[in-house]
Each structure stands twice: as C-alpha cells, then as structure tokens.
Write a protein that holds these residues in place. Sequence first.
Motif, mmCIF file in Angstrom:
data_model
loop_
_atom_site.group_PDB
_atom_site.id
_atom_site.type_symbol
_atom_site.label_atom_id
_atom_site.label_comp_id
_atom_site.label_asym_id
_atom_site.label_seq_id
_atom_site.Cartn_x
_atom_site.Cartn_y
_atom_site.Cartn_z
ATOM 1 N N LYS A 80 22.498 69.408 -53.092
ATOM 2 C CA LYS A 80 22.074 69.632 -51.728
ATOM 3 C C LYS A 80 22.683 68.806 -50.757
ATOM 4 O O LYS A 80 23.276 69.356 -49.474
ATOM 5 C CB LYS A 80 20.457 69.641 -51.424
ATOM 6 C CG LYS A 80 19.796 70.853 -52.039
ATOM 7 C CD LYS A 80 18.450 70.800 -51.851
ATOM 8 C CE LYS A 80 18.104 71.716 -50.681
ATOM 9 N NZ LYS A 80 16.689 71.959 -50.297
ATOM 10 N N VAL A 81 22.616 67.447 -50.885
ATOM 11 C CA VAL A 81 23.537 66.529 -49.986
ATOM 12 C C VAL A 81 25.021 67.067 -50.020
ATOM 13 O O VAL A 81 25.573 67.148 -49.163
ATOM 14 C CB VAL A 81 23.496 65.062 -50.664
ATOM 15 C CG1 VAL A 81 24.102 64.263 -49.813
ATOM 16 C CG2 VAL A 81 21.896 64.741 -50.574
ATOM 17 N N ASN A 82 25.677 67.335 -51.283
ATOM 18 C CA ASN A 82 26.978 67.620 -51.226
ATOM 19 C C ASN A 82 27.091 69.041 -50.253
ATOM 20 O O ASN A 82 28.347 69.055 -49.711
ATOM 21 C CB ASN A 82 27.512 68.107 -52.500
ATOM 22 C CG ASN A 82 27.930 66.594 -53.276
ATOM 23 O OD1 ASN A 82 28.361 65.741 -52.494
ATOM 24 N ND2 ASN A 82 27.573 66.679 -54.684
ATOM 25 N N ALA A 83 26.201 69.790 -50.409
ATOM 26 C CA ALA A 83 26.510 71.048 -49.689
ATOM 27 C C ALA A 83 26.149 70.764 -48.109
ATOM 28 O O ALA A 83 26.881 71.781 -47.178
ATOM 29 C CB ALA A 83 25.313 71.960 -50.201
ATOM 30 N N PHE A 84 25.482 69.804 -47.706
ATOM 31 C CA PHE A 84 25.286 69.472 -46.228
ATOM 32 C C PHE A 84 26.627 68.650 -45.758
ATOM 33 O O PHE A 84 26.759 68.814 -44.382
ATOM 34 C CB PHE A 84 24.110 68.464 -46.280
ATOM 35 C CG PHE A 84 23.619 68.107 -44.908
ATOM 36 C CD1 PHE A 84 23.012 68.961 -44.032
ATOM 37 C CD2 PHE A 84 23.706 66.905 -44.395
ATOM 38 C CE1 PHE A 84 22.716 68.910 -42.614
ATOM 39 C CE2 PHE A 84 23.462 66.520 -43.141
ATOM 40 C CZ PHE A 84 22.753 67.321 -42.445
ATOM 41 N N LEU A 85 27.372 68.096 -46.549
ATOM 42 C CA LEU A 85 28.493 67.261 -46.133
ATOM 43 C C LEU A 85 29.290 68.093 -45.134
ATOM 44 O O LEU A 85 29.816 67.594 -44.338
ATOM 45 C CB LEU A 85 29.244 66.824 -47.185
ATOM 46 C CG LEU A 85 28.544 65.601 -47.718
ATOM 47 C CD1 LEU A 85 29.273 64.963 -49.083
ATOM 48 C CD2 LEU A 85 27.993 64.509 -46.922
ATOM 49 N N PRO A 86 29.929 69.261 -45.527
ATOM 50 C CA PRO A 86 30.805 70.073 -44.667
ATOM 51 C C PRO A 86 30.282 70.335 -43.226
ATOM 52 O O PRO A 86 30.887 70.192 -42.088
ATOM 53 C CB PRO A 86 31.184 71.136 -45.418
ATOM 54 C CG PRO A 86 30.775 71.049 -46.777
ATOM 55 C CD PRO A 86 29.902 69.984 -46.719
ATOM 56 N N LEU A 87 28.919 70.522 -43.087
ATOM 57 C CA LEU A 87 28.140 70.689 -41.809
ATOM 58 C C LEU A 87 28.321 69.395 -40.883
ATOM 59 O O LEU A 87 28.480 69.419 -39.894
ATOM 60 C CB LEU A 87 26.726 71.183 -42.094
ATOM 61 C CG LEU A 87 26.574 72.511 -42.843
ATOM 62 C CD1 LEU A 87 25.273 72.753 -43.175
ATOM 63 C CD2 LEU A 87 27.293 73.806 -41.958
ATOM 64 N N LEU A 88 27.986 68.433 -41.895
ATOM 65 C CA LEU A 88 27.851 67.050 -41.079
ATOM 66 C C LEU A 88 29.474 66.936 -40.597
ATOM 67 O O LEU A 88 29.312 66.160 -39.469
ATOM 68 C CB LEU A 88 27.607 65.962 -42.033
ATOM 69 C CG LEU A 88 27.186 64.573 -41.688
ATOM 70 C CD1 LEU A 88 26.356 64.669 -40.371
ATOM 71 C CD2 LEU A 88 26.836 63.776 -42.667
#
Length: 119
Positions: A80-88
């Motif tokens: 979930k954190v890795n999926a959030f990284l592009p948004l961040l």
Amino acid sequence: MQIPNEAVLLRIFIGESDRWHHQPLYEAIVLKARELHMAGATVLRGPMGFGKSSRLHTAKILRLSMDLPLVIEIVDSEEKVNAFLPLLDEMMKGGLVTMEKVKVLHYRADPALQDSPQI
C-alpha cells in the motif's frame, strides 16, 4: 482493517507553507492516505529545523517563521505504501521522503471511541 506485523513507515518532511491545489500539502497528503484506506497517518509540527537549503526555520519569538517543519508519518503494508508513492511524488515539489520497515505491535481502536458519534 488489519495491517501485517511487518509493515512500512513512510516519513515525509515538508514545510508548513507547502501547498497542493490551494490546500496545505500536509492536509492533502493525509486526506489522500485516508481516501486510500491506509492504516494511519500523523502530522508532527517541529519547532525548529532546516533542509537542503540549510535555511533555518524556527518558532522563536525573535525569528518567527511561518514555514515551520512538518513530518507526516504513514504506516501500512509495503504494497500500500509503494502504491501511494507515485501520488505523493505528484503532490510534492520539494522535501524529503524516507521509508523504513517497522514491526507493528498493536493496531486497534479504543473501544470507548467505537460508539462515539462522528464529528
């Protein structure tokens, strides 16, 4: 929601004055994490700090800064954190992002808060 015992801590260092679409960046990040049903996020405000520019930001009376350092911490599974990284990455213009593996000991709500009305 459950998160695994072996999780990831995402730590985001930004300034208080950073914005995303006319909204404080820290608020936009936390709301996006909540929207994505991440396990939890906390914003910490620092009384003093500096970043890559070495410019000192402080809350001292004589050197009042409107751009105090903020740290956003988000904990969830590595996926979930890795999926959030592009948004961040899209939201941040500057700052520092770190990620480290953590061991989750407890993740549960206070039973007294379960029946509380939502505000």
